[in-house]
Write a protein that holds these residues in place. Sequence first.
Motif, PDB file in Angstrom:
ATOM      1  N   PRO A   1       0.805  -1.232   0.000  1.00  0.00           N
ATOM      2  CA  PRO A   1       0.000   0.000   0.000  1.00  0.00           C
ATOM      3  C   PRO A   1       0.834   1.277   0.000  1.00  0.00           C
ATOM      4  N   VAL A   2       1.990   1.253   0.675  1.00  0.00           N
ATOM      5  CA  VAL A   2       2.842   2.457   0.689  1.00  0.00           C
ATOM      6  C   VAL A   2       3.392   2.730  -0.709  1.00  0.00           C
ATOM      7  N   MET A   3       3.855   1.685  -1.387  1.00  0.00           N
ATOM      8  CA  MET A   3       4.347   1.854  -2.755  1.00  0.00           C
ATOM      9  C   MET A   3       3.231   2.360  -3.675  1.00  0.00           C
ATOM     10  N   THR A   4       2.031   1.815  -3.463  1.00  0.00           N
ATOM     11  CA  THR A   4       0.886   2.213  -4.283  1.00  0.00           C
ATOM     12  C   THR A   4       0.553   3.685  -4.091  1.00  0.00           C
TER      13      THR A   4
ATOM     14  N   LYS B   1       2.523   6.057  -3.126  1.00  0.00           N
ATOM     15  CA  LYS B   1       3.590   6.885  -3.703  1.00  0.00           C
ATOM     16  C   LYS B   1       3.443   7.002  -5.218  1.00  0.00           C
ATOM     17  N   LEU B   2       2.971   5.936  -5.840  1.00  0.00           N
ATOM     18  CA  LEU B   2       2.750   5.964  -7.290  1.00  0.00           C
ATOM     19  C   LEU B   2       1.526   6.787  -7.654  1.00  0.00           C
ATOM     20  N   LEU B   3       0.504   6.706  -6.823  1.00  0.00           N
ATOM     21  CA  LEU B   3      -0.732   7.438  -7.088  1.00  0.00           C
ATOM     22  C   LEU B   3      -0.583   8.934  -6.852  1.00  0.00           C
TER      23      LEU B   3
ATOM     24  N   VAL C   1       5.838  11.627  -0.132  1.00  0.00           N
ATOM     25  CA  VAL C   1       6.332  11.398   1.230  1.00  0.00           C
ATOM     26  C   VAL C   1       5.187  11.437   2.232  1.00  0.00           C
ATOM     27  N   ILE C   2       4.377  12.474   2.160  1.00  0.00           N
ATOM     28  CA  ILE C   2       3.253  12.602   3.089  1.00  0.00           C
ATOM     29  C   ILE C   2       2.224  11.501   2.845  1.00  0.00           C
ATOM     30  N   ALA C   3       1.963  11.190   1.569  1.00  0.00           N
ATOM     31  CA  ALA C   3       1.033  10.103   1.247  1.00  0.00           C
ATOM     32  C   ALA C   3       1.530   8.789   1.838  1.00  0.00           C
ATOM     33  N   ALA C   4       2.834   8.554   1.715  1.00  0.00           N
ATOM     34  CA  ALA C   4       3.424   7.320   2.240  1.00  0.00           C
ATOM     35  C   ALA C   4       3.301   7.251   3.755  1.00  0.00           C
ATOM     36  N   LEU C   5       3.461   8.376   4.431  1.00  0.00           N
ATOM     37  CA  LEU C   5       3.365   8.393   5.896  1.00  0.00           C
ATOM     38  C   LEU C   5       1.927   8.189   6.367  1.00  0.00           C
ATOM     39  N   TYR C   6       0.968   8.756   5.642  1.00  0.00           N
ATOM     40  CA  TYR C   6      -0.436   8.516   5.995  1.00  0.00           C
ATOM     41  C   TYR C   6      -0.794   7.043   5.772  1.00  0.00           C
ATOM     42  N   THR C   7      -0.248   6.470   4.711  1.00  0.00           N
ATOM     43  CA  THR C   7      -0.487   5.050   4.453  1.00  0.00           C
ATOM     44  C   THR C   7       0.151   4.206   5.548  1.00  0.00           C
ATOM     45  N   THR C   8       1.330   4.620   6.001  1.00  0.00           N
ATOM     46  CA  THR C   8       2.005   3.921   7.098  1.00  0.00           C
ATOM     47  C   THR C   8       1.133   3.893   8.339  1.00  0.00           C
ATOM     48  N   ILE C   9       0.592   5.043   8.700  1.00  0.00           N
ATOM     49  CA  ILE C   9      -0.279   5.115   9.874  1.00  0.00           C
ATOM     50  C   ILE C   9      -1.536   4.264   9.665  1.00  0.00           C
TER      51      ILE C   9
ATOM     52  N   GLY D   1       1.792  -4.015  15.614  1.00  0.00           N
ATOM     53  CA  GLY D   1       2.147  -3.220  14.450  1.00  0.00           C
ATOM     54  C   GLY D   1       3.614  -2.954  14.210  1.00  0.00           C
ATOM     55  N   VAL D   2       4.503  -3.678  14.869  1.00  0.00           N
ATOM     56  CA  VAL D   2       5.938  -3.405  14.712  1.00  0.00           C
ATOM     57  C   VAL D   2       6.437  -3.831  13.331  1.00  0.00           C
ATOM     58  N   ALA D   3       6.095  -5.050  12.920  1.00  0.00           N
ATOM     59  CA  ALA D   3       6.567  -5.543  11.620  1.00  0.00           C
ATOM     60  C   ALA D   3       6.046  -4.696  10.469  1.00  0.00           C
ATOM     61  N   VAL D   4       4.776  -4.276  10.552  1.00  0.00           N
ATOM     62  CA  VAL D   4       4.228  -3.455   9.477  1.00  0.00           C
ATOM     63  C   VAL D   4       4.848  -2.062   9.483  1.00  0.00           C
ATOM     64  N   THR D   5       5.248  -1.594  10.651  1.00  0.00           N
ATOM     65  CA  THR D   5       5.947  -0.310  10.731  1.00  0.00           C
ATOM     66  C   THR D   5       7.280  -0.401  10.003  1.00  0.00           C
ATOM     67  N   VAL D   6       7.979  -1.510  10.209  1.00  0.00           N
ATOM     68  CA  VAL D   6       9.274  -1.722   9.548  1.00  0.00           C
ATOM     69  C   VAL D   6       9.108  -1.681   8.033  1.00  0.00           C
ATOM     70  N   GLY D   7       8.180  -2.477   7.521  1.00  0.00           N
ATOM     71  CA  GLY D   7       7.960  -2.531   6.082  1.00  0.00           C
ATOM     72  C   GLY D   7       7.559  -1.186   5.505  1.00  0.00           C
ATOM     73  N   SER D   8       6.694  -0.479   6.206  1.00  0.00           N
ATOM     74  CA  SER D   8       6.222   0.819   5.729  1.00  0.00           C
ATOM     75  C   SER D   8       7.335   1.853   5.689  1.00  0.00           C
ATOM     76  N   ILE D   9       8.115   1.922   6.760  1.00  0.00           N
ATOM     77  CA  ILE D   9       9.176   2.925   6.841  1.00  0.00           C
ATOM     78  C   ILE D   9      10.234   2.711   5.768  1.00  0.00           C
ATOM     79  N   TYR D  10      10.535   1.463   5.454  1.00  0.00           N
ATOM     80  CA  TYR D  10      11.483   1.189   4.367  1.00  0.00           C
ATOM     81  C   TYR D  10      10.969   1.741   3.040  1.00  0.00           C
ATOM     82  N   MET D  11       9.659   1.690   2.836  1.00  0.00           N
ATOM     83  CA  MET D  11       9.086   2.195   1.606  1.00  0.00           C
ATOM     84  C   MET D  11       8.986   3.723   1.606  1.00  0.00           C
ATOM     85  N   VAL D  12       8.844   4.323   2.779  1.00  0.00           N
ATOM     86  CA  VAL D  12       8.845   5.788   2.873  1.00  0.00           C
ATOM     87  C   VAL D  12      10.205   6.313   2.451  1.00  0.00           C
ATOM     88  N   ASN D  13      11.263   5.720   3.032  1.00  0.00           N
ATOM     89  CA  ASN D  13      12.625   6.122   2.708  1.00  0.00           C
ATOM     90  C   ASN D  13      13.563   4.987   3.114  1.00  0.00           C
TER      91      ASN D  13
END
Length: 202
Positions: free
Chosen positions: A66-69, A71-73, A79-87, A106-118
């Motif tokens: 979803p974070v990658m998606t 960012k593409l959309l 960056v902000i879109a990715a962070l809202y998706t992370t939350i 939510g720790v593992a999903v936080t890891v995956g999301s943050i890697y996609m943010v930056n």
Amino acid sequence: MYRIISLLLGYLFGGIQTAVMYSKLKGVDIRNEGSGNPGTTNVWRVLGKEAGITVFLGELAKSMIPVMTSKLLFKKNKVIAALYTTIGTILGHSYPLYSKFKGGKGVAVTVGSIYMVNFPLGMITSVLFFTSLAITRMVSFSSMVMTGSIPFLLAKFFKGKPYTKEAVTLGTLVSLITSYRHEANIKRIIAGTEPKLKKKLK
């Protein structure tokens, strides 16, 4: 509008309960085993290393997609879109619509999301997590160290950008959610009863 869409996208993906689905394939419901938390750590402790890794990879996938998606959309506001998706992903995992709003921490999903943010930011948080884990042998404490660093790293990585304040605010929210979800762990850490890894990391 893109903020709301990003948040909902993350929430819907985050609500997919990887740990529950995998444990049921193994003939158990992880919510009734161990700590009762439907997350990677509990699966690892109850069903073993292979199961833990499998679930962890599933958690990464459901957070990265979803974070990658988003960012593409929303390339202009990626960056902000990715962070809202992370939350959204963290909230979906923690309070899943599909499982009566009872989910993991939510720790593992936080890891995956943050890697996609930056990606570099994600690498630094991982180093902090494993360094803390090697010293304390407490997954919960190390998870909070990792997420606690996120707003500071966002401030550093995106310094001077027009969206810096919003990014730091969102990063702070990620940290607060993690701390709230680890309330029981915090109490055990203070009491000195929080479980530790049996062996120190080498």
